[in-house]
Design a protein around this motif. Structure first.
Motif, PDB file in Angstrom:
ATOM      1  N   ARG A 129      34.678  39.202  32.667  1.00 17.30           N
ATOM      2  CA  ARG A 129      33.748  39.445  33.503  1.00 17.30           C
ATOM      3  C   ARG A 129      33.599  38.326  34.793  1.00 17.30           C
ATOM      4  N   SER A 130      34.251  37.631  34.648  1.00 21.21           N
ATOM      5  CA  SER A 130      33.988  36.562  35.736  1.00 21.21           C
ATOM      6  C   SER A 130      35.404  35.822  36.052  1.00 21.21           C
ATOM      7  N   GLU A 131      35.498  35.100  37.069  1.00 27.74           N
ATOM      8  CA  GLU A 131      36.861  34.576  37.667  1.00 27.74           C
ATOM      9  C   GLU A 131      36.869  33.279  36.848  1.00 27.74           C
ATOM     10  N   ALA A 132      35.713  32.543  36.490  1.00 22.95           N
ATOM     11  CA  ALA A 132      35.773  31.262  35.763  1.00 22.95           C
ATOM     12  C   ALA A 132      36.404  31.681  34.223  1.00 22.95           C
ATOM     13  N   GLU A 133      35.922  32.772  33.790  1.00 22.90           N
ATOM     14  CA  GLU A 133      36.510  33.202  32.476  1.00 22.90           C
ATOM     15  C   GLU A 133      37.996  33.514  32.471  1.00 22.90           C
ATOM     16  N   TYR A 134      38.306  34.231  33.549  1.00 26.22           N
ATOM     17  CA  TYR A 134      39.701  34.447  33.862  1.00 26.22           C
ATOM     18  C   TYR A 134      40.572  33.205  33.802  1.00 26.22           C
ATOM     19  N   ALA A 135      40.142  32.188  34.651  1.00 21.77           N
ATOM     20  CA  ALA A 135      40.764  30.976  34.683  1.00 21.77           C
ATOM     21  C   ALA A 135      41.042  30.108  33.369  1.00 21.77           C
ATOM     22  N   SER A 136      39.783  30.195  32.654  1.00 25.51           N
ATOM     23  CA  SER A 136      40.028  29.696  31.284  1.00 25.51           C
ATOM     24  C   SER A 136      41.047  30.180  30.668  1.00 25.51           C
ATOM     25  N   TYR A 137      40.733  31.622  30.364  1.00 23.97           N
ATOM     26  CA  TYR A 137      41.949  32.566  29.575  1.00 23.97           C
ATOM     27  C   TYR A 137      43.409  32.071  30.262  1.00 23.97           C
ATOM     28  N   TRP A 138      43.589  32.161  31.490  1.00 23.92           N
ATOM     29  CA  TRP A 138      45.114  31.778  31.796  1.00 23.92           C
ATOM     30  C   TRP A 138      45.214  30.326  31.424  1.00 23.92           C
ATOM     31  N   ARG A 139      44.553  29.418  31.575  1.00 22.20           N
ATOM     32  CA  ARG A 139      44.827  27.812  30.899  1.00 22.20           C
ATOM     33  C   ARG A 139      45.355  28.083  29.509  1.00 22.20           C
ATOM     34  N   LYS A 140      44.579  28.705  28.980  1.00 17.68           N
ATOM     35  CA  LYS A 140      45.041  29.202  27.385  1.00 17.68           C
ATOM     36  C   LYS A 140      46.480  29.469  27.311  1.00 17.68           C
ATOM     37  N   PHE A 141      46.868  30.456  28.142  1.00 19.31           N
ATOM     38  CA  PHE A 141      48.177  30.984  28.103  1.00 19.31           C
ATOM     39  C   PHE A 141      49.222  29.906  28.902  1.00 19.31           C
TER      40      PHE A 141
END
Length: 601
Positions: A129-141
């Motif tokens: 739902r947000s770019e910050a959430e997507y960035a956190s998700y991508w850091r996990k990847f």
């Protein structure tokens, strides 16, 4: 006891030591640790031991360039582990992530020169739902799949990364989040004079929905979309490799080759997914890009299919091979995950400049079903049978004989009472007393006359093994004084002087209380090591000997105390003793598994 009886007893003792609980428990622990290391790490390295970069016999144009192709890692959202879910689901999520990390750890040992991820890097990126959430998700990847400067990583979007279809439920800005965090949707990458066309297949499906049957030649695509990217591609003489998350269209009856586990790829459309691209979209791509090879993903299983491409310049047609790559992550659709290896050499007018091969990862379900589960059942059955044997042995074992005197059981003669007892701190050569033939050190003043008492086994609480002092009844002596006990008599010049008090302080102490004459000598260490050093003005020596087999057994016995288990077996019964032994066997393995998990996570 006869010779045969002693031999049988010695043989029984050897068998008892061999089948002792300490040996059994620690042997099972060692077996479980070996099984854990083999199941958690060994099978991953073994599965890739036969996985080699492909090469052709006619390649003699230098060292090939190695490209690794991975599809569908499907990394879980960071908040998944914090949601309220069942224990089974929580354990599955942990094993899923551990499997990804171990698979990537062993795959990196192949040392690729470049890595391409063919979509669905994230399992639920389309719901962010947000770019910050997507960035956190991508850091996990990126934490699970860390890159290296020597091997760049390239990504193409999948339907789970950005969503797909006009009616999908993902936010409209998720594609913006992807472009800001990950990178461009469409791109061209040149490696070893080969052009890799990285296609945004979900965006191409969205353009196909908007096209609504209008031919691609007469339709004006959206700016920056996939159709515009394909139309702007300029084909040259270099080999072109098309990378797409969604496979190309093919007949439903088409075979996927012998390397597929089951079934085939069929047309299908659903909420946020599409099994293949449309027939017209596939023809548009093949004619516009003229690829030499196609690699796709999304289907989870391996599939090999040959497409026919019309040659616009030279005329005629050619066959183009498409490989749908196996999923890199665990999936219910396949037993063994995998990835693709691609080798490239400088292209020439004659011969093939590329070669690829499939590499398979271990079957995680088979590891748990064929290794851990049978081993657990065998451990439980073995411990149950072993405890039956122990219970019989404890029930039939006689209590050890207990003597109330320091005398030997075979010594009944009063002439042998002067022999040294096993518990005496010294063995002095003392002549017998002329009256009762007892050494003065064993005489008791004012004792009642009577025979020596022995007990072969304790029959009352007073006969406990803790009551070790000897009770000796002797004849009374008229001249004995209670203030002058005979046991304090001193030995002087080879005879007993029982008429005097002990020597004063300046007299030498008895020989058995004196230290050894001269300076103390260090004990020689055989089969070991010793060091000398100076500490606080004095020279010190430190010796380290090689541990003996007995000392190792004593150390190992600390890990499996047998007395507590015997008590559980006597009081709680066979079932609870077996459960206690199972827990005693498994706790080192569980601890080691936690260490492995912590190291990977």
């Amino acid at each position: 006891m006869g010779v045969s009886s002693r031999r049988k007893a010695a043989r029984a003792n050897r068998i008892s030591r061999t089948l002792s609980r300490t040996v059994v428990i620690n042997s099972l622990r060692l077996g479980w640790i070996v099984a854990l290391v083999a199941g958690e790490l060994g099978v991953y390295f073994y599965s890739l031991s036969s996985c080699k970069w492909p090469e052709r016999n006619e390649w003699r144009r230098g060292k090939p360039t190695h490209v690794l192709l991975i599809s569908d890692p499907q990394v879980r959202h960071p908040s998944v582990s914090w949601r309220r879910q069942s224990l089974r689901q929580t354990l599955y999520e942990a094993l899923y992530e551990l499997n990804l990390k171990r698979s990537w750890h062993v795959t990196q040992r192949l040392n690729p020169h470049a890595v391409f991820f063919l979509g669905d890097m994230l399992s639920s990126g389309k719901f962010v739902r947000s770019e910050a959430e997507y960035a956190s998700y991508w850091r996990k990847f990126q934490q699970i799949f860390p890159g290296a400067p020597s091997s760049p990583h390239y990504y193409i979007p999948g339907n789970n990364d950005v969503g797909m279809g006009l009616s999908h439920s993902s936010p409209k800005n998720v594609r913006l989040y992807y472009s800001n965090v990950v990178g461009p949707f469409n791109r061209q990458v040149v490696i070893r004079d080969h052009v890799f066309v990285c296609l945004d297949a979900p965006g191409l499906v969205d353009d196909d929905y908007q096209r609504s049957g209008t031919p691609y030649d007469h339709w004006s695509p959206a700016h920056g979309g996939s159709v515009e990217f394909v139309k702007s591609f300029v084909h040259d003489s270099r080999p072109t490799i098309l990378l797409s998350h969604i496979p190309m269209a093919r007949p439903d009856s088409a075979s996927c080759g012998p390397l597929r586990e089951k079934g085939t790829i069929r047309r299908g459309v659903g909420h946020g997914y599409q099994n293949t691209l449309g027939k017209h979209t596939t023809a548009f791509l093949l004619n516009a890009i003229q690829p030499s090879a196609i690699f796709s993903g999304d289907n989870r299983d391996y599939c090999e299919f040959n497409h026919t491409v019309d040659l616009e310049v030279a005329g005629g047609s050619k066959s183009v091979r498409e490989i749908s790559i196996k999923s890199f992550s665990m999936s219910v659709h396949i037993k063994r995950p995998g990835f693709q290896l691609l080798s490239l050499v400088d292209p020439t007018t004659s011969g093939t400049s590329m070669a690829d091969t499939l590499c398979l990862l271990p079957d995680t379900a088979k590891i748990y079903g064929s290794l851990y589960t049978p081993f657990a059942l065998l451990t439980l059955i073995f411990l149950f049978v072993f405890n039956i044997y122990r219970s019989k042995r404890l029930r039939n074992a006689p209590l050890p004989p207990m003597s109330l005197s320091p005398l030997s059981s075979n010594d009944h003669s009063p002439n042998n009472l002067g022999a040294a007892s096993p518990w005496s701190p010294f063995t002095p050569a003392v002549p017998l007393s002329p009256r009762n033939k007892l050494p003065p050190s064993l005489r008791t003043p004012n004792a009642t006359p009577g025979p020596t008492m022995r007990a072969s086994r304790p029959a009352t609480p007073l006969g406990s093994p803790m009551l070790t002092p000897a009770i000796i009844f002797q004849a009374d002596e008229d001249e004995d004084d209670t203030l002058y006990p005979a046991q304090y008599a001193m030995q002087r010049n080879g005879h007993i002087d029982d008429e005097e008090w002990p020597a004063p302080r300046d007299d030498p102490a008895p020989a058995f209380f004196l230290p050894a004459p001269g300076n103390p000598k260090p004990v020689a260490v055989s089969h070991g090591w010793s060091w000398t050093f100076v500490f606080r003005g004095r020279r010190r020596r430190m010796a380290l000997s090689i541990p003996t087999w007995r000392s190792l057994l004593d150390l190992v016995s600390l890990l499996a105390p047998g007395s507590d288990s015997d008590m559980i077996l006597r009081r709680k019964g066979l079932f609870w003793a077996t459960i206690a032994d199972v827990l005693g066997v498994l706790w080192p393995t569980v601890l080691l598994w936690i260490i492995f998990a912590w190291w990977m996570l």
